[in-house]
Design a protein around this motif. Structure first.
Motif, short mmCIF file in Angstrom:
data_model
loop_
_atom_site.label_atom_id
_atom_site.label_comp_id
_atom_site.label_asym_id
_atom_site.label_seq_id
_atom_site.Cartn_x
_atom_site.Cartn_y
_atom_site.Cartn_z
N PHE A 199 0.83 -1.21 0.00
CA PHE A 199 0.00 0.00 0.00
C PHE A 199 0.87 1.26 0.00
O PHE A 199 1.97 1.27 0.57
N LEU A 200 0.34 2.34 -0.56
CA LEU A 200 0.96 3.65 -0.38
C LEU A 200 0.74 4.04 1.08
O LEU A 200 -0.38 3.99 1.59
N ASP A 201 1.81 4.39 1.78
CA ASP A 201 1.76 4.64 3.22
C ASP A 201 0.75 5.74 3.55
O ASP A 201 0.90 6.89 3.12
N PRO A 202 -0.31 5.41 4.33
CA PRO A 202 -1.30 6.43 4.67
C PRO A 202 -0.74 7.54 5.58
O PRO A 202 -1.38 8.58 5.73
N GLN A 203 0.43 7.31 6.15
CA GLN A 203 1.07 8.33 7.00
C GLN A 203 2.19 9.06 6.27
O GLN A 203 2.86 9.90 6.85
N GLY A 204 2.39 8.74 5.00
CA GLY A 204 3.53 9.28 4.28
C GLY A 204 3.23 10.58 3.52
O GLY A 204 2.09 11.06 3.46
N LYS A 205 4.26 11.11 2.89
CA LYS A 205 4.14 12.35 2.12
C LYS A 205 3.54 12.09 0.73
O LYS A 205 2.82 12.93 0.19
N ALA A 206 3.84 10.94 0.16
CA ALA A 206 3.42 10.66 -1.21
C ALA A 206 1.90 10.60 -1.34
O ALA A 206 1.34 11.06 -2.34
N ILE A 207 1.23 10.04 -0.35
CA ILE A 207 -0.23 9.93 -0.44
C ILE A 207 -0.88 11.30 -0.31
O ILE A 207 -1.90 11.60 -0.96
N ARG A 208 -0.29 12.17 0.50
CA ARG A 208 -0.83 13.54 0.61
C ARG A 208 -0.61 14.30 -0.69
O ARG A 208 -1.46 15.10 -1.11
N ALA A 209 0.52 14.05 -1.34
CA ALA A 209 0.77 14.68 -2.63
C ALA A 209 -0.25 14.20 -3.66
O ALA A 209 -0.73 14.99 -4.49
N ARG A 210 -0.59 12.92 -3.61
CA ARG A 210 -1.58 12.39 -4.55
C ARG A 210 -2.96 12.96 -4.26
O ARG A 210 -3.73 13.26 -5.18
N GLU A 211 -3.29 13.14 -2.99
CA GLU A 211 -4.57 13.76 -2.65
C GLU A 211 -4.64 15.18 -3.18
O GLU A 211 -5.68 15.61 -3.70
#
Length: 290
Positions: free
Chosen positions: A175-187
């Protein structure tokens, strides 16, 4: 004829559309896209029985043919009414139906497609042709990497996942880490402001962890969950080392709108299967256990 049946019947069974009421509902959905005047003009029960029993001589009327081809993207009416031994070949390379032109099928020479078996313009078109039950029900190994992995966590029943694991199927989920920076960038890229992707991914991880707690110790070892925090480029699903489904993430577009490529490992020297198999392996090696 023993053990052989009409391809259309097998496809309906795979999608759980075999009851008359469900068939008519799905027929109407496709008719609305092809030609709205065809809605409600589904075959009678007796007609459908003749179709599925192989009693029909020739093919249905042309309007029925148009709708049936839209119900099953990539499959010609001749293929739908052919006999098979229960196995269903991959669809042809397709685009989705359009109101103006109906169903469009484009066939590329095999030599130009390497090991690509099918291409769909969206995940919804792919899901119609390759339902999760067809992908996973007999799988012995499933490797999945992407964002939230909804195809496993939301589209496939928990009890079936449990049965697979307890029967010896190995499942690795990245999974893309829900606590990471990459998922926030995708959001940000998809213009979510409420943490939608973060919440969904965390929920799916939690669901699999709860499932793991219900498994026998031996089965629990077969379910591995990991996370990574990198710019997301692909959703990759590899089943039994022979079928690879790849969905790129497009800029400013939801994942469901992504084109989808189905690749079969035919040991082609210039094939794409080993490319994406290596992408999954390298990502897995860089990831962290949940």
């Amino acid at each position: 004829m023993t053990g052989r049946q009409i391809v259309l019947k097998t496809l309906l069974q795979q999608r759980h559309w075999q009851t008359y009421k469900t068939f008519c509902k799905e027929y109407d959905k496709a008719a609305k896209v092809v030609d709205s005047t065809l809605q409600g003009k589904w075959p009678s029960r007796a007609q459908l029985h003749r179709w599925l029993s192989g009693e029909l001589k020739g093919l249905p009327y042309s309007d029925h043919c148009r709708v049936l081809e839209a119900m099953f993207p990539g499959r010609s009416i001749e293929e739908l009414f052919s006999l098979s031994n229960g196995g269903i070949p991959a669809p042809l390379v397709t685009t989705e139906p359009t109101k103006s032109g109906g169903h469009v099928t484009e066939i590329c020479p095999t030599s130009q497609m390497a090991d690509v078996a099918a291409v769909f313009s969206s995940r919804s078109a792919f899901a119609s042709a390759y339902p999760p039950s067809a992908l996973f029900d007999t799988a012995r190994e499933i490797n999945a990497a992407g964002l939230s992995l909804n195809v496993l966590c939301q589209s496939y029943p928990d009890h079936r996942l449990k049965q697979l694991l307890e029967s010896g199927t190995r499942i690795r989920c990245l999974f893309l880490d829900p606590q990471g920076k990459a998922i926030r960038a995708r959001e940000d890229e998809e213009r979510y402001t409420d943490g939608t992707l973060t919440t969904l991914t965390a929920l799916n991880i939690s669901m699999l962890n709860r499932l793991k707690e219900k498994l026998t110790p031996e089965a629990a070892e077969l379910l591995e969950l990991r996370v990574y925090d990198e710019t997301i480029r692909f959703n990759i699903l590899i089943v039994d080392g022979t079928t690879c489904v790849v969905q790129p993430y497009l800029p400013h577009a939801r994942g469901v709108d992504s084109p989808t490529i189905v690749i079969n490992d035919n040991t082609a020297a210039d094939g794409l299967f080993p490319v994406f198999d290596q992408v999954f392996t390298s990502m897995w090696e860089r990831s962290s256990p949940v």
